[in-house]
Design a protein around this motif. Sequence first.
Motif, PDB file in Angstrom:
ATOM      1  N   UNK A   1       1.520  -1.779   3.364  1.00 24.30           N
ATOM      2  CA  UNK A   1       2.412  -0.654   2.987  1.00 24.30           C
ATOM      3  C   UNK A   1       3.053  -0.359   4.050  1.00 24.30           C
ATOM      4  N   UNK A   2       4.007   0.934   3.839  1.00 25.31           N
ATOM      5  CA  UNK A   2       4.960   1.395   4.888  1.00 25.31           C
ATOM      6  C   UNK A   2       4.624   3.022   5.329  1.00 25.31           C
ATOM      7  N   UNK A   3       5.002   2.996   6.622  1.00 25.67           N
ATOM      8  CA  UNK A   3       4.830   4.300   6.985  1.00 25.67           C
ATOM      9  C   UNK A   3       5.718   5.006   7.802  1.00 25.67           C
ATOM     10  N   UNK A   4       5.994   6.322   7.592  1.00 29.37           N
ATOM     11  CA  UNK A   4       7.033   6.931   8.329  1.00 29.37           C
ATOM     12  C   UNK A   4       6.270   8.027   9.105  1.00 29.37           C
ATOM     13  N   UNK A   5       6.496   7.804  10.727  1.00 31.69           N
ATOM     14  CA  UNK A   5       5.826   8.423  11.626  1.00 31.69           C
ATOM     15  C   UNK A   5       6.985   9.634  12.441  1.00 31.69           C
TER      16      UNK A   5
ATOM     17  N   UNK B   1       7.204  12.268  15.336  1.00 33.91           N
ATOM     18  CA  UNK B   1       6.656  13.251  16.864  1.00 33.91           C
ATOM     19  C   UNK B   1       7.722  14.095  16.880  1.00 33.91           C
ATOM     20  N   UNK B   2       7.294  15.480  16.383  1.00 31.58           N
ATOM     21  CA  UNK B   2       8.476  16.530  16.437  1.00 31.58           C
ATOM     22  C   UNK B   2       8.604  16.959  18.060  1.00 31.58           C
ATOM     23  N   UNK B   3       7.819  16.740  18.962  1.00 26.21           N
ATOM     24  CA  UNK B   3       7.683  17.186  20.286  1.00 26.21           C
ATOM     25  C   UNK B   3       8.776  16.231  21.056  1.00 26.21           C
ATOM     26  N   UNK B   4       8.368  15.302  20.710  1.00 25.42           N
ATOM     27  CA  UNK B   4       9.221  14.132  21.665  1.00 25.42           C
ATOM     28  C   UNK B   4      10.694  13.686  20.774  1.00 25.42           C
ATOM     29  N   UNK B   5      10.803  14.277  19.691  1.00 31.83           N
ATOM     30  CA  UNK B   5      12.081  13.922  18.841  1.00 31.83           C
ATOM     31  C   UNK B   5      12.178  12.432  18.358  1.00 31.83           C
ATOM     32  N   UNK B   6      10.790  11.850  18.263  1.00 34.75           N
ATOM     33  CA  UNK B   6      10.916  10.475  17.913  1.00 34.75           C
ATOM     34  C   UNK B   6      10.625  10.255  16.414  1.00 34.75           C
ATOM     35  N   UNK B   7      11.227   9.278  15.709  1.00 32.83           N
ATOM     36  CA  UNK B   7      11.021   9.050  14.229  1.00 32.83           C
ATOM     37  C   UNK B   7      10.743   7.421  14.260  1.00 32.83           C
ATOM     38  N   UNK B   8      10.055   7.064  13.314  1.00 39.28           N
ATOM     39  CA  UNK B   8       9.556   5.649  13.197  1.00 39.28           C
ATOM     40  C   UNK B   8       9.368   5.175  11.688  1.00 39.28           C
ATOM     41  N   UNK B   9       9.662   4.012  11.444  1.00 40.66           N
ATOM     42  CA  UNK B   9       9.203   3.525   9.926  1.00 40.66           C
ATOM     43  C   UNK B   9       8.528   2.187  10.335  1.00 40.66           C
ATOM     44  N   UNK B  10       7.263   1.968   9.935  1.00 43.47           N
ATOM     45  CA  UNK B  10       6.652   0.761  10.252  1.00 43.47           C
ATOM     46  C   UNK B  10       5.996   0.106   8.868  1.00 43.47           C
ATOM     47  N   UNK B  11       6.107  -1.315   9.121  1.00 42.94           N
ATOM     48  CA  UNK B  11       5.422  -2.130   7.826  1.00 42.94           C
ATOM     49  C   UNK B  11       3.864  -2.280   8.618  1.00 42.94           C
ATOM     50  N   UNK B  12       3.046  -2.058   7.817  1.00 46.55           N
ATOM     51  CA  UNK B  12       1.419  -2.093   7.991  1.00 46.55           C
ATOM     52  C   UNK B  12       0.896  -3.176   7.247  1.00 46.55           C
ATOM     53  N   UNK B  13       0.033  -3.741   8.037  1.00 50.89           N
ATOM     54  CA  UNK B  13      -0.854  -4.932   7.414  1.00 50.89           C
ATOM     55  C   UNK B  13      -2.458  -4.733   7.745  1.00 50.89           C
ATOM     56  N   UNK B  14      -3.016  -4.310   7.110  1.00 51.46           N
ATOM     57  CA  UNK B  14      -4.309  -3.908   7.229  1.00 51.46           C
ATOM     58  C   UNK B  14      -5.509  -4.834   6.434  1.00 51.46           C
ATOM     59  N   UNK B  15      -6.276  -5.477   7.412  1.00 56.54           N
ATOM     60  CA  UNK B  15      -7.188  -6.486   6.814  1.00 56.54           C
ATOM     61  C   UNK B  15      -8.608  -6.176   7.527  1.00 56.54           C
ATOM     62  N   UNK B  16      -9.274  -5.347   7.080  1.00 59.11           N
ATOM     63  CA  UNK B  16     -10.774  -5.035   7.411  1.00 59.11           C
ATOM     64  C   UNK B  16     -11.741  -6.406   7.381  1.00 59.11           C
ATOM     65  N   UNK B  17     -11.458  -7.129   6.105  1.00 58.07           N
ATOM     66  CA  UNK B  17     -12.529  -8.232   6.033  1.00 58.07           C
ATOM     67  C   UNK B  17     -12.446  -9.278   7.042  1.00 58.07           C
ATOM     68  N   UNK B  18     -11.446  -9.499   7.640  1.00 65.01           N
ATOM     69  CA  UNK B  18     -11.071 -10.560   8.818  1.00 65.01           C
ATOM     70  C   UNK B  18     -10.585 -10.094   9.989  1.00 65.01           C
ATOM     71  N   UNK B  19     -11.143  -8.525  10.054  1.00 65.75           N
ATOM     72  CA  UNK B  19     -11.025  -7.708  11.444  1.00 65.75           C
ATOM     73  C   UNK B  19      -9.442  -7.967  12.007  1.00 65.75           C
ATOM     74  N   UNK B  20      -8.464  -7.527  11.507  1.00 64.63           N
ATOM     75  CA  UNK B  20      -7.290  -7.899  12.043  1.00 64.63           C
ATOM     76  C   UNK B  20      -6.038  -6.954  11.363  1.00 64.63           C
ATOM     77  N   UNK B  21      -5.050  -6.561  12.243  1.00 66.47           N
ATOM     78  CA  UNK B  21      -4.112  -5.791  11.499  1.00 66.47           C
ATOM     79  C   UNK B  21      -2.633  -6.083  12.320  1.00 66.47           C
TER      80      UNK B  21
END
Length: 203
Positions: A41-45, A47-67
């Motif tokens: 999926x995608x995440x928008x992060x 940080x209002x204190x630092x004034x930082x904005x990020x958009x990330x693509x996430x790939x999460x695989x608990x079965x094979x212990x990797x992300x």
Amino acid sequence: RWFSSNLREYRAEMKVLVLFAAVVIATQAQRLCQTPDQWEGFAVTLDPLQGEFGVAAIHYDLTNQREAFEEEIVFANRTRLRIGQILLYNSRIGYEINIDAKTCTKFTLRGYLRPLGVLNGSHYEGAATVGIEPVLGGYVDTQIWRDDFRQDRHYAGIFTVSQCIPILEYFANTEANLWYHTSLYDVTLGIKDEKIFTPPSFC
């Protein structure tokens, strides 16, 4: 009379069924849930204190212990940085990648990939419906969780009732002056391309 008697019995049975369904739904919503073992999926992060904005693509695989992550960060001075991370917990190896500069740092991983979902110790705050027009299917039922782990640390999370898909997470550590607000969207189950966990050649 026969119809009237049966109608009363039918209504009584329906009341019992509706009450039972409400109890089941409430019980399910109040259990700590865990996200599916494999999702992207995608995440928008923000940080209002630092004034930082990020958009990330996430790939999460608990079965094979990797992300893996690929993120573009916009800093307060409007400069941008594209970075990536590949975390292979089974091999105890991690890669931090500067996508624009084509540089890579390899490091040792400790621990394991934790199951995502509602954090242990959180308290159920209630339910909410996101969207409108339930009849048309344009909505989703969510569950809201919150906890104050210590006086200076606060957490809140919103997840779908069905399958515990993450929608929003908020974390604050006032002692360390850290605030994070993350919204997730376009979450899909499974891993589409296994190559996402292979580090680039310059690593």
